[in-house]
Write a protein that holds these residues in place. Structure first.
Motif, short mmCIF file in Angstrom:
data_model
loop_
_atom_site.label_atom_id
_atom_site.label_comp_id
_atom_site.label_asym_id
_atom_site.label_seq_id
_atom_site.Cartn_x
_atom_site.Cartn_y
_atom_site.Cartn_z
N PHE A 1 0.83 -1.20 0.00
CA PHE A 1 0.00 0.00 0.00
C PHE A 1 0.87 1.26 0.00
CE2 PHE A 1 -1.94 3.30 2.71
CZ PHE A 1 -3.01 3.65 1.91
N ASN A 2 1.85 1.33 0.92
CA ASN A 2 2.69 2.53 1.01
C ASN A 2 3.47 2.76 -0.29
OD1 ASN A 2 1.81 2.66 3.60
ND2 ASN A 2 3.73 2.03 4.55
N VAL A 3 3.96 1.67 -0.90
CA VAL A 3 4.77 1.80 -2.11
C VAL A 3 3.93 2.33 -3.26
CG1 VAL A 3 6.14 0.53 -3.81
CG2 VAL A 3 6.35 -0.02 -1.38
N ASP A 4 2.74 1.75 -3.47
CA ASP A 4 1.86 2.25 -4.55
C ASP A 4 1.43 3.68 -4.30
OD1 ASP A 4 2.11 -0.16 -5.75
OD2 ASP A 4 0.01 -0.77 -5.57
N LEU A 5 1.16 4.02 -3.02
CA LEU A 5 0.74 5.39 -2.70
C LEU A 5 1.87 6.37 -2.99
CD1 LEU A 5 -1.68 6.91 -1.52
CD2 LEU A 5 -0.60 6.73 0.72
N THR A 6 3.10 6.01 -2.60
CA THR A 6 4.24 6.90 -2.86
C THR A 6 4.47 7.09 -4.36
OG1 THR A 6 5.30 6.27 -0.78
CG2 THR A 6 6.71 7.19 -2.47
N ALA B 1 4.32 10.67 -6.28
CA ALA B 1 5.43 11.13 -7.11
C ALA B 1 4.97 11.43 -8.53
CB ALA B 1 6.54 10.07 -7.13
N GLU B 2 4.03 10.62 -9.03
CA GLU B 2 3.55 10.82 -10.40
C GLU B 2 2.79 12.13 -10.54
OE1 GLU B 2 0.42 8.70 -13.50
OE2 GLU B 2 1.26 7.54 -11.84
N VAL B 3 1.85 12.41 -9.60
CA VAL B 3 1.04 13.63 -9.73
C VAL B 3 1.85 14.87 -9.41
CG1 VAL B 3 -1.08 12.38 -9.25
CG2 VAL B 3 0.13 13.49 -7.36
N VAL C 1 11.36 9.18 -7.18
CA VAL C 1 11.56 8.54 -5.88
C VAL C 1 12.40 7.28 -6.04
CG1 VAL C 1 9.43 9.42 -4.84
CG2 VAL C 1 9.39 7.27 -6.10
N GLU C 2 13.10 6.95 -4.98
CA GLU C 2 13.93 5.73 -4.96
C GLU C 2 13.69 5.05 -3.61
OE1 GLU C 2 18.61 5.12 -4.41
OE2 GLU C 2 18.10 5.98 -6.37
N PHE C 3 13.22 3.77 -3.66
CA PHE C 3 12.84 3.07 -2.44
C PHE C 3 14.03 2.36 -1.81
CE2 PHE C 3 8.93 3.37 -4.95
CZ PHE C 3 8.05 3.88 -4.00
N HIS C 4 14.09 2.43 -0.48
CA HIS C 4 15.11 1.72 0.30
C HIS C 4 14.39 1.04 1.46
CE1 HIS C 4 18.73 3.55 -1.62
NE2 HIS C 4 17.86 4.53 -1.88
N LEU C 5 14.06 -0.25 1.28
CA LEU C 5 13.38 -0.99 2.34
C LEU C 5 14.37 -1.88 3.07
CD1 LEU C 5 10.03 -2.06 0.61
CD2 LEU C 5 10.67 0.12 1.64
#
Length: 583
Positions: free
Chosen positions: A70-75, A79-81, A86-90
């Motif tokens: 959920f958080n990843v799709d929301l981010t 970023a798109e709008v 963005v670059e994810f670091h989990l």
């Protein structure tokens, strides 16, 4: 109608979207340097977004190591709008939380709000999270967090509940693994007494990993805001994410993402209950009408059943014969294919068995270098996993690969034995006691692993039997291994005995175990090819089938007697050799 609905929605949303756009333009006019500065992440460089690698369904790494949730799709949508990169670091939550404070990350996409945290970070909540208490089935119930005082509680390291329970003075009784998934795995394995995790991740993890011995005993012990967090003072970046969230809510995109990841877990039960009510309301008026027709149908069906009983029996017999023909064809084809396939499988599998010891020695040599680096440079990752954890995991993975290769070898050998041609030409006079002792020596390590009560009772001066000693040993090995695998614990015993049945003219070897027994419906099929109740643990269903075939070649048979829950006795009967050397 779809187009009309779209334009009506757009008309309602347009004024608010215009406000956001005008606000952004106003910021650009008042302070152009704020928008054009090369220091703003998302313009000259990607925004470094941190998160938990194992916090489903909010954020986690999938089987390919890609960030999802959920958080990843929301981010990504924000970023798109907003036109940002963005670059994810989990990773582990404690590490990523510290990375934000050290400046190695720009923003965390999922952090629970609390008053102490608000002193060092700024928040932009995007959802609400409920926390729940989980326990193994049979654990005494509790009703709230205060009831956990003095209990061993497993919680997520550096998570919201870690802060909350530590503030209550529970620190000495807390067990702190790195991820929520590790929290519930430890609880399922028998460690700790209770676990406190977010409710949706708890439900997701118990279902995904089939932790059936865990249940949720208290819901919503804490309801808190959850969302984006930046280091105190980074209002500009947080404002852009807040603006993007507002746009997503107005356009309906937020709700789509929410329903995709959280809707099923949050509302699935309610929807099914509503559906059940609708179905009941629809079906009820029809029941009266169906009653009469069902009674008439029952009468007709009874008459038809009586007239077609003989035809049904004939069809069943025909179907049984067809299944036997199909199975016979399969077995004939198997005999043709096994020799070639076994060779093709054993060659690469032999390389695996040959290379694993080399890899073990290599790993043992390499570990000293990596330990030295760990001592010198501190914690680092290996294959995306912290080194301290990987140092424990690599030997286990080596053991699993070795055991898997051995399992492949055993299955191929079972297939080869099943398809092996008649070896009656290799028969000779043999002592069944001697064959049994040799077989027991072969499987002695396995026997010690499964039971502390193994005994033998061999009758002296048994008559000789006519057969192939090696193949009889194989049968005894199969029977003993099956007996071992049926034992629930080492306190249950196994007894092997031999005797001479003079009236029947047979020598009998009996393997009796105190295991779980065989269900009555399974007993007639235990020697059928490929029939097994141990498929999940690697059973091929060939061991007893091969054994029955071997004894048939020797003129003998297998006889089974079992009581579920008490144990099984298997008798191997072979005819006694006559004076002229024939059985």
């Amino acid at each position: 109608m779809a187009s009309l609905s779209f334009w009506m929605h757009a008309r309602r949303s347009l004024p608010r979207i215009c406000v956001f756009v005008l606000a952004a333009l106003l910021v650009a006019v008042v302070d152009p340097g704020l928008c054009m500065s090369e220091e703003i992440p998302g313009k000259s460089r990607p925004i470094l977004v941190g998160g938990d690698r194992d916090y489903p369904p909010y954020e986690f790494l999938d089987q390919d190591g890609n960030p999802v949730g959920f958080n990843v799709d929301l981010t990504r949508a924000v970023a798109e709008v907003m036109g940002m990169k963005v670059e994810f670091h989990l990773g582990t939550w404690a590490h990523k939380r510290q990375a934000l404070m050290d400046g190695d990350l720009d923003i965390l996409q999922g952090m629970t709000y609390s008053e102490p945290r608000s002193r060092v970070v700024d928040f932009a909540p995007h959802t609400i999270v409920n926390h729940a208490i989980f326990a193994r089935r049979g654990t005494p119930p509790v009703s709230n967090l205060d009831d956990l005082a003095g209990k061993q509680v497993i919680i997520h390291r550096s998570g919201y509940m870690n802060d909350t329970l530590a503030a209550k003075g529970f620190g000495k009784d807390l067990i702190l693994p790195d991820t929520p998934a590790d929290v519930l795995r430890l609880l399922s394995s028998g460690q700790g007494e209770y676990a406190v995790v977010a409710m949706l991740p708890g439900i997701y993890i118990t279902r995904e990993f089939r932790l059936d011995n865990i249940q949720q005993i208290v819901r919503s012990v804490a309801t808190v805001r959850y969302g984006y967090a930046v280091k105190k003072g980074n209002e500009a970046l947080l404002a852009r994410f807040s603006e993007g969230l507002a746009i997503l809510r107005e356009t309906g995109r937020y709700q789509e993402i929410h329903d995709k990841w959280l809707g099923v877990l949050e509302h699935g039960r309610l929807r099914w209950e509503s559906i059940a009510l609708y179905v009941a309301a629809t079906v009820s008026p029809l029941l009266a009408l169906l009653g009469g027709s069902m009674l008439w149908t029952h009468i007709l069906r009874k008459k038809v059943a009586e007239r077609t009983a003989s035809l049904t029996m004939a069809m069943e017999e025909l179907s049984r014969n067809q299944r036997q023909l199909v199975q016979a064809g399969k077995l004939a084809a198997l005999g043709t294919l096994v020799s070639g396939v076994a060779h093709e499988i054993n060659n690469p599998n032999g390389l695996i068995l040959l290379n694993i010891p080399i890899l073990r020695r290599t790993q043992a040599d390499t570990i000293r270098l990596l330990d030295a680096r760990r001592e010198h440079d501190g914690e680092f990752t290996l294959g995306g996993i912290p080194y301290d954890r990987m140092r424990q995991e690599i030997p286990r993975m080596m053991d699993e690969m070795h055991e898997g290769a051995l399992r492949i070898k055993r299955i191929v050998n079972d297939l080869k034995n099943f398809a092996r041609p008649d070896e009656s030409m290799n028969k000779a006079l043999m002592d069944l006691n001697d064959a049994s002792r040799k077989a027991v020596r072969l499987v002695e390590p396995t026997i010690r692993k499964y039971t502390d009560r193994f005994t033998t009772n061999y009758e002296a001066d048994l008559p000789l039997v006519w057969g192939n000693s090696q193949r009889i040993e194989q049968v005894v090995v199969n029977l003993v291994l099956n007996a071992c695998q049926s034992l629930p614990d080492k306190s249950r015993g196994i007894v092997i005995s031999t005797r001479h049945d003079q009236d029947a003219g047979k020598v009998v070897l009996c393997v009796r175990d105190e295991g779980t027994g065989i269900a009555p419906e399974h007993l007639p099929h235990v020697t059928d090819p490929f029939f097994t109740t141990k498929r999940d643990t690697g059973g091929t269903g060939l061991g007893l089938s091969v054994s029955a075939g071997i004894l048939k070649e020797q003129g003998g048979c297998l006889v089974f007697d079992s009581v579920p829950g008490q144990g099984t006795s298997v008798r191997m009967e072979l005819p006694v050799t006559k004076e002229d050397g024939e059985s």
